[in-house]
Write an enzyme that holds these catalytic residues in place. Structure first.
Site, short mmCIF file in Angstrom:
data_model
loop_
_atom_site.label_atom_id
_atom_site.label_comp_id
_atom_site.label_asym_id
_atom_site.label_seq_id
_atom_site.Cartn_x
_atom_site.Cartn_y
_atom_site.Cartn_z
N ARG A 338 4.66 0.28 5.71
CA ARG A 338 3.29 -0.08 5.33
C ARG A 338 2.78 -1.18 6.26
NH1 ARG A 338 1.03 -1.47 -0.74
NH2 ARG A 338 2.60 -3.12 -0.70
N GLU A 430 -6.92 2.10 -3.53
CA GLU A 430 -6.86 0.88 -4.34
C GLU A 430 -8.13 0.03 -4.21
OE1 GLU A 430 -3.47 -1.25 -2.84
OE2 GLU A 430 -4.13 -1.07 -0.77
#
Length: 726
Positions: A338, A430
């Protein structure tokens, strides 16, 4: 060799002023063995920084412009009832809400089975902790016996002292129930079977066989008395281990000593929310661990029980197939990396004008470069068997920012000589502008999307900040009960299926945040595979083993097929409902308790982040229940207090009094940590100031993110420590 101009701290490479530590790591470690010339790498990175940097800045400016317009809209209508239709039209007019285009399906190719065709748990682990990273990579396989015995999964915590034979018997019985449900035998049960054997390529137990013989896929040891039996259900493997000399095996009819579950199918090595990386020193730690994983030589030694233990990556696992041939299964989770989002810069590299480079651009180039070590392997354990690199990209706002990420990785692939779309992109759903435009976000990276995942905490933090001027938000527990969150979770799955992710990519769900409460996790988290998620986040290897039970109970791809036929369950109108308090009858005690809970979580997390550089912590809440905290949890707590402060639910003096009171609680909870610096009684440390900044400046921080404050304060502390040592 690239041209260079050295200083004690930085070197010059192609108009980039680079930390000497980072430059040395790149040139002597990351590039070594890749056949990529340093000049080529630095020229490509310089082009990325200087050509893509202005585009990055423009995207951030657009975020701010949209936020300012939304703030003004709410301010102008503060005394009127919320007009949902007018609000949606307004968001369309300013380009926040975009038209949804025609149907399409992604054409992502060459994804590994762990991404495409096998559903299972997913770990997220900070890249800066080598021990944790190795634990996560090795969590592909885990002991079900240990999971039951060592947690409260059976309803109670393990007793202190030595081995409890009664609890051990309960573990065996519980595991036998699982085996009977997933791999039923004809006419008997696994708990009663006394002898297993392989005859004519079929598994037998006391002369009986599996109801579904195809679930037997391999074994170790002699066919008439295997030491290991390998089974498969819903794509996940299970090993039955036999040892009649084992403390448990000698008490079972068949000598069954353990049940080993294929657990964490994938793991995200995190450079973002769970780490505290504020400069080149920190980034090199993260990059070096990623390099060790991709090369396969990462090790970590530590003291345990008075002895030095060295941890390394597990090898692959071999078995004899029913037909007598050899089969091999991976011994490690498939690893994704990530990167950071588009917001932050990092002083590790300065551009030609002396400005910090965007950290996401550095991550893109350097983590992909490092992954080439795995791509170049022809023998031995590998991460991707299909020649792919998996990058999760968080905190993107809308399709334009996803398209920007796609362009970044296209540039990186060209520079590094990789085929187009080698880098597969995971999109974190998100942020609100991504949620309401999810289909177009997926379209913007349709050739490389490998993952979409919901994140309730960041999504709620962004919801509060985006709608800061709409009014005071409900209490956090009530926000979870609002209809928008169900619509958000449902739409993520439904749009993912519409866009053809099933069989090509992961559709994920978020974290179980209470790592010590496994019984509650077993009760609740089965809802994730039932909802059509082919991966969901867990906080530990043990949790991955226990969560794997759910994927044996639920055939996720059958669920996805059924959902795909039924159409969308939610639409954008539901996602645009703002979870403000419809009426306010809160007592003073309820208000104080809510703010105390938020403040305690912020302080417990921030004090470790600033003082110790720990980016993810198990922080006790006000009731001393350990909760996993990272920047996403910190963001929602800080934004919630900021919202109530902004709307006069509580005043600044009350907030500061609560912050001091909760600091004393946090001090007590950390009293046994020798590295902890107490906040009280002075309340003048940098960590306490950082926690207060997050709350008092929460309406001003870009998108309500915690990173700008945390990075600035951590750098301040590191500088103070360096000056003290000088």
């Amino acid at each position: 060799m690239p041209s260079s101009q050295s200083t004690p701290e930085r070197v010059l490479r192609n108009d980039l002023k680079i930390s000497a530590e980072l430059a040395s790591f790149i040139e002597t470690e990351a590039l070594a063995g890749t056949d990529i010339d340093p000049d080529r790498f630095w020229a490509g990175l310089s082009a990325l920084v200087h050509d893509f940097g202005p585009r990055n800045t423009a995207l951030l400016e657009k975020r701010a412009e949209l936020q300012a317009a939304i703030d003004t809209w709410h301010k102008d209508r503060r005394d009127r009832p919320h007009d949902r239709a007018a609000y949606k039209s307004f968001l369309s007019e300013i380009g926040y809400l975009l038209p949804e285009g025609d149907n399409f399906t992604i054409d992502t190719a060459d994804t590994d089975p762990e991404i495409a065709s096998v559903a299972g748990p997913q770990l997220v682990v900070p890249s800066t902790n080598a021990r944790f990273v190795l634990n996560a990579a090795n969590a592909r396989w885990g002991s079900l016996y240990d999971g039951f015995y060592g947690t409260d999964a059976m309803g109670s915590a393990p007793p202190p002292g030595g081995f409890d034979t009664g609890r051990g018997a309960r573990v065996v019985a519980r595991a036998s129930v699982f085996l009977d449900e997933a791999f039923p035998l004809r006419g008997t049960s696994h708990g009663k079977a006394a002898q297993y054997a392989v005859r004519d390529g079929r598994l037998e137990a006391d002369g009986s066989g599996l109801i579904d013989p195809e679930k037997f896929v391999g074994y170790r040891g002699p066919a008439d008395a295997p030491t290991t039996i390998l089974l498969r259900n819903n794509g996940l493997h299970v090993e039955m281990h036999f040892d009649r000399t084992h403390v448990i095996g000698r008490e079972t009819p068949s000598g069954l000593a353990d049940v080993i579950m294929e657990s964490a199918m994938s793991a995200i090595v995190d450079c973002e929310d769970s780490v505290a990386c504020v400069d080149a020193e920190d980034k090199v730690v993260a990059y070096r661990n990623w390099l060790g994983l991709m090369k396969g030589d990462l090790t970590e030694s530590f003291e345990k029980g008075g002895q030095t233990v060295t941890r390394a990556l597990h090898p692959d696992r071999s078995y004899t197939a029913p037909d007598g041939s050899e089969i091999t299964l991976k011994g490690r989770a498939l690893l994704l990396i990530r990167n950071v989002g588009h917001l932050m810069t990092n002083p590790a590299i300065l551009d030609r004008n002396g400005n910090e480079a965007f950290e996401g651009l550095l991550d893109a180039m350097i983590t992909t470069l490092i992954a080439i070590h795995d791509l170049n392997k022809t023998t031995g354990p590998r991460n991707s068997l299909t020649g792919s690199v998996y990058v999760v990209k968080p905190k993107m706002h809308g399709p334009e920012e996803v398209a920007f990420a796609d362009d970044i990785f296209a540039h990186v692939e060209t520079v590094l000589g990789l085929p187009p779309h080698t880098v597969k992109l995971g999109i974190m759903d998100e942020e609100r502008r991504t949620s309401v435009n999810l289909k177009e976000c997926i379209r913007a990276a349709r050739h490389r999307v490998c993952f979409i995942n919901t994140g309730f905490l960041d999504r709620t933090g962004d919801e509060i900040h985006t709608s800061m001027e709409a009014g005071p938000f409900s209490r956090k527990d009530f926000i979870k009960r609002k209809g928008w969150i169900t619509a958000y979770e449902d739409q993520n799955v439904d749009i993912g299926l519409e866009c053809g992710l099933s069989g090509k990519a992961q559709i994920g769900k978020g974290m179980w945040a209470i790592p010590d409460r496994m019984a509650a996790m077993i009760e609740a988290k089965i809802e994730h595979p039932k909802a059509g998620a082919n991966c969901a986040w867990v906080p530990s290897p043990t949790a991955a083993t226990l969560h794997a039970l759910h994927y044996h109970k639920v055939d996720v791809f059958a669920v996805q097929a059924a959902l795909a036929k039924s159409g969308r369950r939610a639409h954008v109108e539901a996602l645009l409902d703002i979870p403000v308090a419809e009426y306010r009858k809160w007592t003073e005690d309820q208000i104080m308790r809510e703010v105390e809970n938020n403040a305690q979580g912020i302080l417990g997390y921030v004090v470790r982040w600033i003082d110790q550089g720990v980016g993810c912590s198990k922080v006790p809440d006000v009731n001393d229940v350990g909760l996993m905290e990272d920047r996403a949890t910190c963001r929602i707590s800080a934004q919630h207090i900021a919202n109530w402060l902004h709307h006069g639910v509580i005043n600044r003096d009350q907030v500061m009094a609560i912050m001091r009171r909760m600091a004393e609680v946090v001090d007590r909870q950390n009293a046994s940590d020798p590295g902890y610096r107490p906040i009280a009684p002075g309340f003048d440390g940098i960590a306490f100031q950082a926690a207060c900044d997050l709350v008092l400046n929460g309406t001003k921080d870009p998108s309500g993110y915690t990173e700008p404050t945390l990075h600035a304060r951590r750098l301040e502390l590191k500088k103070a420590m360096q000056n003290a040592d000088a």
